[in-house]
Design a protein around this motif. Structure first.
Motif, PDB file in Angstrom:
ATOM      1  N   GLU A 137       0.662  -1.147  -0.225  1.00 40.92           N
ATOM      2  CA  GLU A 137       0.014   0.005  -0.007  1.00 40.92           C
ATOM      3  C   GLU A 137       0.822   1.132   0.014  1.00 40.92           C
ATOM      4  O   GLU A 137       0.598   2.379  -0.532  1.00 40.92           O
ATOM      5  CB  GLU A 137      -0.892  -0.087   1.068  1.00 40.92           C
ATOM      6  N   ASN A 138       1.947   1.326   0.931  1.00 41.19           N
ATOM      7  CA  ASN A 138       2.539   2.553   0.925  1.00 41.19           C
ATOM      8  C   ASN A 138       4.013   2.307   0.436  1.00 41.19           C
ATOM      9  O   ASN A 138       5.003   3.204   0.856  1.00 41.19           O
ATOM     10  CB  ASN A 138       2.585   3.000   2.326  1.00 41.19           C
ATOM     11  N   GLY A 139       4.399   1.440  -0.190  1.00 44.49           N
ATOM     12  CA  GLY A 139       5.757   1.255  -0.679  1.00 44.49           C
ATOM     13  C   GLY A 139       6.048   0.004  -1.334  1.00 44.49           C
ATOM     14  O   GLY A 139       5.208  -0.625  -2.168  1.00 44.49           O
ATOM     15  N   ALA A 140       7.205  -0.746  -0.743  1.00 40.96           N
ATOM     16  CA  ALA A 140       7.424  -1.863  -1.478  1.00 40.96           C
ATOM     17  C   ALA A 140       8.569  -2.658  -0.853  1.00 40.96           C
ATOM     18  O   ALA A 140       9.340  -1.823   0.128  1.00 40.96           O
ATOM     19  CB  ALA A 140       8.046  -1.712  -2.958  1.00 40.96           C
ATOM     20  N   VAL A 146      10.663   0.015   1.535  1.00 49.08           N
ATOM     21  CA  VAL A 146      10.673   1.540   0.859  1.00 49.08           C
ATOM     22  C   VAL A 146       9.171   2.137   1.411  1.00 49.08           C
ATOM     23  O   VAL A 146       8.346   1.067   1.268  1.00 49.08           O
ATOM     24  CB  VAL A 146      10.741   1.406  -0.692  1.00 49.08           C
ATOM     25  N   ASN A 147       9.085   3.088   1.911  1.00 51.39           N
ATOM     26  CA  ASN A 147       7.770   3.963   2.107  1.00 51.39           C
ATOM     27  C   ASN A 147       7.930   5.101   1.105  1.00 51.39           C
ATOM     28  O   ASN A 147       8.749   6.205   1.389  1.00 51.39           O
ATOM     29  CB  ASN A 147       7.848   4.372   3.584  1.00 51.39           C
ATOM     30  N   ILE A 148       7.146   5.041   0.309  1.00 56.79           N
ATOM     31  CA  ILE A 148       6.860   6.172  -0.678  1.00 56.79           C
ATOM     32  C   ILE A 148       6.315   7.330  -0.295  1.00 56.79           C
ATOM     33  O   ILE A 148       6.590   8.440  -0.693  1.00 56.79           O
ATOM     34  CB  ILE A 148       6.278   5.766  -2.002  1.00 56.79           C
ATOM     35  N   ARG A 149       5.660   7.102   0.920  1.00 52.86           N
ATOM     36  CA  ARG A 149       4.879   8.568   1.384  1.00 52.86           C
ATOM     37  C   ARG A 149       5.934   9.417   2.027  1.00 52.86           C
ATOM     38  O   ARG A 149       5.902  10.672   1.983  1.00 52.86           O
ATOM     39  CB  ARG A 149       3.973   8.100   2.248  1.00 52.86           C
ATOM     40  N   ASN A 150       6.887   8.932   2.830  1.00 53.99           N
ATOM     41  CA  ASN A 150       8.030   9.476   3.587  1.00 53.99           C
ATOM     42  C   ASN A 150       9.300   9.574   2.917  1.00 53.99           C
ATOM     43  O   ASN A 150       9.831  10.195   3.371  1.00 53.99           O
ATOM     44  CB  ASN A 150       7.900   9.427   5.067  1.00 53.99           C
ATOM     45  N   GLY A 151       9.480   8.734   1.842  1.00 54.26           N
ATOM     46  CA  GLY A 151      10.672   8.902   1.280  1.00 54.26           C
ATOM     47  C   GLY A 151      11.667   7.665   2.085  1.00 54.26           C
ATOM     48  O   GLY A 151      12.909   7.440   1.628  1.00 54.26           O
ATOM     49  N   GLU A 152      11.288   7.154   3.049  1.00 59.30           N
ATOM     50  CA  GLU A 152      11.965   6.368   3.756  1.00 59.30           C
ATOM     51  C   GLU A 152      12.607   5.054   3.220  1.00 59.30           C
ATOM     52  O   GLU A 152      11.831   4.249   2.514  1.00 59.30           O
ATOM     53  CB  GLU A 152      11.615   5.880   5.313  1.00 59.30           C
ATOM     54  N   ILE A 153      13.945   4.623   3.106  1.00 60.88           N
ATOM     55  CA  ILE A 153      14.383   3.433   2.654  1.00 60.88           C
ATOM     56  C   ILE A 153      15.035   2.714   3.946  1.00 60.88           C
ATOM     57  O   ILE A 153      16.084   3.415   4.202  1.00 60.88           O
ATOM     58  CB  ILE A 153      15.472   3.811   1.705  1.00 60.88           C
ATOM     59  N   LYS A 154      14.535   1.767   4.371  1.00 57.71           N
ATOM     60  CA  LYS A 154      15.288   0.953   5.489  1.00 57.71           C
ATOM     61  C   LYS A 154      15.911  -0.204   4.871  1.00 57.71           C
ATOM     62  O   LYS A 154      15.189  -1.193   4.145  1.00 57.71           O
ATOM     63  CB  LYS A 154      14.055   0.592   6.443  1.00 57.71           C
ATOM     64  N   PRO A 155      17.100  -0.379   5.173  1.00 53.08           N
ATOM     65  CA  PRO A 155      17.834  -1.510   4.755  1.00 53.08           C
ATOM     66  C   PRO A 155      17.409  -2.870   5.545  1.00 53.08           C
ATOM     67  O   PRO A 155      16.936  -2.564   6.694  1.00 53.08           O
ATOM     68  CB  PRO A 155      19.521  -1.334   5.175  1.00 53.08           C
ATOM     69  N   HIS A 156      17.185  -4.084   4.771  1.00 57.08           N
ATOM     70  CA  HIS A 156      16.741  -5.147   5.686  1.00 57.08           C
ATOM     71  C   HIS A 156      17.821  -5.978   6.308  1.00 57.08           C
ATOM     72  O   HIS A 156      18.829  -6.189   5.812  1.00 57.08           O
ATOM     73  CB  HIS A 156      16.225  -5.974   4.632  1.00 57.08           C
ATOM     74  N   GLY A 157      17.338  -6.092   7.505  1.00 54.14           N
ATOM     75  CA  GLY A 157      18.344  -6.676   8.389  1.00 54.14           C
ATOM     76  C   GLY A 157      19.678  -5.986   8.599  1.00 54.14           C
ATOM     77  O   GLY A 157      19.653  -4.926   8.714  1.00 54.14           O
ATOM     78  N   MET A 203      11.002   4.691  -6.954  1.00 49.06           N
ATOM     79  CA  MET A 203      10.087   5.602  -6.216  1.00 49.06           C
ATOM     80  C   MET A 203       9.465   6.840  -6.869  1.00 49.06           C
ATOM     81  O   MET A 203       8.329   6.896  -6.819  1.00 49.06           O
ATOM     82  CB  MET A 203      10.793   6.049  -4.839  1.00 49.06           C
ATOM     83  N   GLU A 204      10.396   7.303  -7.693  1.00 50.65           N
ATOM     84  CA  GLU A 204       9.983   8.554  -8.502  1.00 50.65           C
ATOM     85  C   GLU A 204       8.973   7.935  -9.526  1.00 50.65           C
ATOM     86  O   GLU A 204       7.897   8.345  -9.776  1.00 50.65           O
ATOM     87  CB  GLU A 204      11.101   8.885  -9.140  1.00 50.65           C
TER      88      GLU A 204
END
Length: 134
Positions: A14-17, A39-50, A66-67
């Motif tokens: 819903e809000n990213g991938a 990835v959260n496209i609403r706030n642009g956050e990219i969190k590495p996994h683990g 994201m773009e």
């Protein structure tokens, strides 16, 4: 493999991938997908996994996706609104030509309130835009 696969796969939500790195040159000729980020496209956050550390290529691919994803979502919103206009026209025709009195009574209040609310929002937005430009 006959076709070259992209280097990344984005499992949308819903809000990213969830972002996966695609590896197709494995020992057993299988396709491997290793999750590298969320990835959260609403706030642009990219969190590495683990414990993963993203390199510049990873981050660039994610930002490009994201773009592009934001553009797709914006197009879908406008398309949904145009479909709503078509649907309202179909509802008008149905009420005028096919609906029974009981069917009209069942939907009238909801339709009138929704349309009144929409009209108020549209008029207010237009008035605000006119005031800003004038």
């Amino acid at each position: 493999m006959a076709a070259e696969l992209p280097g990344y796969f984005f499992r949308t939500r819903e809000n990213g991938a969830f972002v996966f790195k695609v590896e197709q040159e494995t020992r057993l000729r299988r396709i491997e997908m290793d999750q590298i980020a969320v990835v959260n496209i609403r706030n642009g956050e990219i969190k590495p996994h683990g414990d993963r550390v993203l390199d510049d290529e990873d981050v660039a691919a994610i930002r490009d996706w994201m773009e592009a994803r934001r553009a797709v979502i914006a197009e879908r919103v406008i398309d949904d609104i145009r479909r709503t206009v078509d649907h309202l026209n179909q509802v008008s025709h149905w009420i005028q030509s096919k609906a029974s009195d009981d069917e009209v009574d069942a939907v009238t209040d909801d339709l009138l309130l929704s349309m009144h609310d929409l009209r108020q929002v549209l008029v207010r937005r237009r008035a605000e835009r006119i005031q800003k430009s004038g």
